[in-house]
Write an enzyme that holds these catalytic residues in place. Structure first.
Site, PDB file in Angstrom:
ATOM      1  N   ARG A 148       0.817  -1.217   0.000  1.00  0.00           N
ATOM      2  CA  ARG A 148       0.000   0.000   0.000  1.00  0.00           C
ATOM      3  C   ARG A 148       0.850   1.266   0.000  1.00  0.00           C
ATOM      4  O   ARG A 148       0.345   2.341   0.285  1.00  0.00           O
ATOM      5  CB  ARG A 148      -0.934   0.006   1.217  1.00  0.00           C
ATOM      6  CG  ARG A 148      -2.173  -0.862   1.022  1.00  0.00           C
ATOM      7  CD  ARG A 148      -3.158  -0.696   2.153  1.00  0.00           C
ATOM      8  NE  ARG A 148      -2.568  -0.952   3.452  1.00  0.00           N
ATOM      9  CZ  ARG A 148      -2.319  -2.150   3.942  1.00  0.00           C
ATOM     10  NH1 ARG A 148      -2.602  -3.215   3.251  1.00  0.00           N
ATOM     11  NH2 ARG A 148      -1.781  -2.306   5.131  1.00  0.00           N
TER      12      ARG A 148
ATOM     13  N   GLY B 231       3.612  -5.965  -9.179  1.00  0.00           N
ATOM     14  CA  GLY B 231       2.393  -6.074  -9.973  1.00  0.00           C
ATOM     15  C   GLY B 231       2.033  -4.734 -10.597  1.00  0.00           C
ATOM     16  O   GLY B 231       2.874  -3.819 -10.690  1.00  0.00           O
TER      17      GLY B 231
ATOM     18  N   THR C 231       2.818 -11.364 -10.266  1.00  0.00           N
ATOM     19  CA  THR C 231       1.511 -11.479  -9.618  1.00  0.00           C
ATOM     20  C   THR C 231       0.988 -12.893  -9.752  1.00  0.00           C
ATOM     21  O   THR C 231       1.096 -13.500 -10.828  1.00  0.00           O
ATOM     22  CB  THR C 231       0.457 -10.518 -10.215  1.00  0.00           C
ATOM     23  OG1 THR C 231      -0.829 -10.872  -9.700  1.00  0.00           O
ATOM     24  CG2 THR C 231       0.379 -10.596 -11.733  1.00  0.00           C
ATOM     25  N   ILE C 232       0.416 -13.402  -8.682  1.00  0.00           N
ATOM     26  CA  ILE C 232      -0.254 -14.704  -8.822  1.00  0.00           C
ATOM     27  C   ILE C 232      -1.522 -14.548  -9.671  1.00  0.00           C
ATOM     28  O   ILE C 232      -2.035 -15.518 -10.197  1.00  0.00           O
ATOM     29  CB  ILE C 232      -0.619 -15.344  -7.461  1.00  0.00           C
ATOM     30  CG1 ILE C 232      -1.665 -14.524  -6.709  1.00  0.00           C
ATOM     31  CG2 ILE C 232       0.623 -15.600  -6.628  1.00  0.00           C
ATOM     32  CD1 ILE C 232      -2.342 -15.291  -5.590  1.00  0.00           C
ATOM     33  N   ASP C 233      -2.019 -13.313  -9.795  1.00  0.00           N
ATOM     34  CA  ASP C 233      -3.293 -13.103 -10.495  1.00  0.00           C
ATOM     35  C   ASP C 233      -3.173 -13.246 -12.015  1.00  0.00           C
ATOM     36  O   ASP C 233      -4.187 -13.384 -12.695  1.00  0.00           O
ATOM     37  CB  ASP C 233      -3.857 -11.708 -10.186  1.00  0.00           C
ATOM     38  CG  ASP C 233      -4.080 -11.488  -8.705  1.00  0.00           C
ATOM     39  OD1 ASP C 233      -4.204 -12.488  -7.976  1.00  0.00           O
ATOM     40  OD2 ASP C 233      -4.126 -10.324  -8.277  1.00  0.00           O
TER      41      ASP C 233
ATOM     42  N   GLY D 181      -7.386 -13.546  -7.046  1.00  0.00           N
ATOM     43  CA  GLY D 181      -7.365 -13.184  -8.461  1.00  0.00           C
ATOM     44  C   GLY D 181      -7.872 -11.798  -8.777  1.00  0.00           C
ATOM     45  O   GLY D 181      -7.867 -11.386  -9.934  1.00  0.00           O
TER      46      GLY D 181
ATOM     47  N   GLU E 268     -12.577 -14.838  -6.263  1.00  0.00           N
ATOM     48  CA  GLU E 268     -13.051 -13.849  -5.277  1.00  0.00           C
ATOM     49  C   GLU E 268     -13.816 -12.693  -5.922  1.00  0.00           C
ATOM     50  O   GLU E 268     -14.673 -12.083  -5.291  1.00  0.00           O
ATOM     51  CB  GLU E 268     -11.882 -13.302  -4.456  1.00  0.00           C
ATOM     52  CG  GLU E 268     -10.841 -12.548  -5.278  1.00  0.00           C
ATOM     53  CD  GLU E 268      -9.631 -12.087  -4.465  1.00  0.00           C
ATOM     54  OE1 GLU E 268      -9.544 -12.372  -3.259  1.00  0.00           O
ATOM     55  OE2 GLU E 268      -8.746 -11.432  -5.066  1.00  0.00           O
TER      56      GLU E 268
ATOM     57  N   HIS F 251      -4.173 -16.789   1.592  1.00  0.00           N
ATOM     58  CA  HIS F 251      -2.752 -16.581   1.295  1.00  0.00           C
ATOM     59  C   HIS F 251      -1.970 -17.871   1.103  1.00  0.00           C
ATOM     60  O   HIS F 251      -0.783 -17.811   0.739  1.00  0.00           O
ATOM     61  CB  HIS F 251      -2.118 -15.703   2.375  1.00  0.00           C
ATOM     62  CG  HIS F 251      -2.702 -14.318   2.388  1.00  0.00           C
ATOM     63  ND1 HIS F 251      -3.766 -13.986   3.174  1.00  0.00           N
ATOM     64  CD2 HIS F 251      -2.409 -13.229   1.644  1.00  0.00           C
ATOM     65  CE1 HIS F 251      -4.091 -12.715   2.952  1.00  0.00           C
ATOM     66  NE2 HIS F 251      -3.292 -12.237   2.020  1.00  0.00           N
TER      67      HIS F 251
HETATM   68  O1  F6P Z   1      -2.868  -9.311  -6.194  1.00  0.00           O
HETATM   69  C1  F6P Z   1      -2.529 -10.464  -5.514  1.00  0.00           C
HETATM   70  C2  F6P Z   1      -3.534 -10.751  -4.436  1.00  0.00           C
HETATM   71  O2  F6P Z   1      -3.115 -11.942  -3.849  1.00  0.00           O
HETATM   72  C3  F6P Z   1      -4.985 -10.800  -4.910  1.00  0.00           C
HETATM   73  O3  F6P Z   1      -5.286 -11.977  -5.581  1.00  0.00           O
HETATM   74  C4  F6P Z   1      -5.712 -10.601  -3.598  1.00  0.00           C
HETATM   75  O4  F6P Z   1      -6.989 -10.042  -3.785  1.00  0.00           O
HETATM   76  C5  F6P Z   1      -4.826  -9.649  -2.875  1.00  0.00           C
HETATM   77  O5  F6P Z   1      -3.536  -9.778  -3.435  1.00  0.00           O
HETATM   78  C6  F6P Z   1      -4.758  -9.899  -1.385  1.00  0.00           C
HETATM   79  O6  F6P Z   1      -3.880  -8.992  -0.821  1.00  0.00           O
HETATM   80  P1  F6P Z   1      -3.496  -8.980   0.709  1.00  0.00           P
HETATM   81  O7  F6P Z   1      -2.228  -9.736   0.873  1.00  0.00           O
HETATM   82  O8  F6P Z   1      -3.303  -7.539   1.005  1.00  0.00           O
HETATM   83  O9  F6P Z   1      -4.614  -9.621   1.484  1.00  0.00           O
END
Ligand code: F6P
Length: 346
Positions: A72, A104, A127-129, A172, A223, A271
Site C-alpha cells: 500500500r 504487480g 503477480t499470482i493473479d 485473483g 473472489e 494466502h
Molecule cells: O494481487 C494479488 C492478491 O493476492 C490478490 O489476488 C488478492 O486479492 C490480494 O492480493 C490480497 O492482498 P493482501 O495480501 O493484502 O490480502
C-alpha cells in the site's frame, strides 16, 4: 553501475528467484547491488542493504521475498504527503543509477511515474493473479494454480465421502485466471469467474445434477466473481481497508435453500495461494525474467518492463502497462475447454 532492486505489492513465489537471477547474471560486469526493503517504502524510510552473489545464490526455490514488500505504499501520496522527492533523493544519495522494480500493476505504475521524473528503471511483472497487460504468464501464477488444483483434489475425497457440494474460493482480484486454470487442474464441476457472471438457479441445477450423477460436486469460484445483477463481495478491514472476498460464504447461503438435500460447504484458500516454494515452472520463468531485466540494463534500455509473449521474453514500455489489467479474454482457449466440459456458463 550500482543497481537497486525492490519487490513491491503482495509477495509471490519466484520473487527471490528474480533477485538471484539479476544479481548472478550481472555480477561479471562488475556491478554493485543494493536491496531496497519493503518496496517503495524502503526508499522513504531509507532501508537499504547490500546484496551480493553469495547472499542470493541459494534463493532459487525460496518463497516470499528476501527484501520484504509492502502493498500500500504510494510515495506520491504517503501518509498525507508527497514523498516521491524523498524517494528519489534516497536513490541519489545511495548512488543507485538504475532500479529493478519487481511487482504487480501497482508497482509498475509507480515505476512508470518515477520514470517520468527521470528514474532509470526496468520492471519485472509479478503477480499470482496473472493479470498484467501484455504478459501472457506471470511467475507465481503456476504456483497458485498448483495450490488450487491440489486443494480441489483433496476436498474431493471429503465431498465424495459426505455427498457434499464443496466450494473453493480463490484469489485473483478482477481476473478469473487462477480460478479458471486451478478449477480445470482440480476437476471442478463449476468454475465461476468475474468475466462470466453466473445465474444462481442455473448453477444450483447444474450442481444438483452433478450430485445426482456422481454423488458430490466441486465448485471453484474467484473472489471477484458475481451472480447476474449482483455486486462483488468485499470485506471491510480495520483501518478503512476493503478487500475482495466472501463469495464462497455467499454461495453457501444462496445454494443451501436451492439444494435442500445436499450439504454445501466452502473453503477459503487465502494466502496459501501465495505461500511456499515456487513450482519448477515458476523458478524457470522468474529466472528468465531476471536475466532479461539484467540484459536490458546491460543494453541501457530503461522505462520498460519484461513480459512473456509466446515463448520469448520481450520488453514493453512501462507506459503501455501502467494502470491497466488483463482479464481472461472472451475467446481464450481455456474458456472453450471449460465450456466443452460443461463447467463454465456461456
Ligand atoms: O494481487 C494479488 C492478491 O493476492 C490478490 O489476488 C488478492 O486479492 C490480494 O492480493 C490480497 O492482498 P493482501 O495480501 O493484502 O490480502
Amino acid at each position: 553501475m550500482r543497481v537497486g532492486i525492490l519487490t513491491g505489492g503482495g509477495d509471490c513465489p519466484g520473487l527471490n528467484a528474480v533477485i538471484r537471477a539479476v544479481v548472478l547474471s550481472l555480477q561479471a560486469g562488475g556491478h554493485e547491488f543494493v536491496g531496497i526493503e519493503r518496496g517503495y517504502l524502503g526508499l522513504i524510510e531509507r532501508r537499504l542493504r547490500p546484496l551480493s552473489p553469495e547472499l542470493v545464490h541459494d534463493l532459487l526455490d525460496e518463497g516470499g521475498t528476501l527484501l520484504g514488500t509492502h502493498n500500500r505504499c504510494d510515495p506520491f501520496a504517503w501518509q498525507g504527503r508527497d514523498a516521491s522527492g524523498e524517494a528519489l533523493a534516497c536513490l541519489q544519495e545511495a548512488g543507485i543509477e538504475v532500479l529493478v522494480a519487481i511487482g504487480g500493476d501497482g508497482t509498475l505504475t509507480l515505476t512508470e511515474r518515477f520514470g517520468r521524473l527521470g528514474l532509470r528503471a526496468v520492471g519485472v511483472p509479478k503477480t499470482i493473479d496473472n493479470d498484467i497487460v501484455g504478459n501472457e504468464r506471470s511467475f507465481g501464477f503456476d504456483s497458485a494454480v498448483a495450490v488450487v488444483g491440489n486443494a480441489l483434489a483433496s476436498l474431493k475425497t471429503t465431498a465424495r465421502s459426505h455427498g457434499r457440494v464443496m466450494i473453493v474460493e480463490t484469489m485473483g482480484r478482477d481476473a478469473g485466471w487462477i480460478a479458471l486454470e486451478g478449477g480445470l487442474a482440480g476437476g471442478a464441476d463449476a468454475i465461476l469467474i468475474p468475466e462470466r457472471p453466473f445465474d444462481l438457479d442455473a448453477l444450483a441445477g447444474q450442481l444438483g445434477e452433478r450430485v445426482a450423477r456422481q454423488g458430490y460436486a466441486l465448485v471453484c469460484v474467484a473472489e471477484g466473481a458475481t451472480a447476474n445483477g449482483s455486486a462483488q463481495h468485499w470485506k471491510q478491514l480495520p483501518g478503512g481497508v476493503a478487500r475482495l472476498g466472501g463469495i464462497g460464504q455467499a454461495l453457501v447461503d444462496a445454494l443451501g435453500p436451492r439444494l435442500p438435500q445436499t450439504e454445501v460447504r466452502h473453503t477459503l484458500l487465502g494466502h496459501l495461494q501465495r505461500g511456499g516454494a515456487p513450482t519448477t515452472f515458476d523458478r524457470v520463468l522468474a529466472t528468465r525474467f531476471g536475466v532479461a531485466a539484467a540484459q536490458a540494463i546491460t543494453d541501457g534500455v530503461f522505462g520498460i518492463t519484461i513480459a512473456l509473449q509466446g515463448d520469448r521474453c520481450v520488453r514493453l514500455p512501462l507506459a503501455e502497462v501502467a494502470g491497466r489489467s488483463r482479464p481472461v479474454p472472451a475467446d481464450h482457449e481455456l474458456l472453450r475447454v471449460a465450456g466443452a466440459l460443461g463447467v463454465i456458463s456461456s
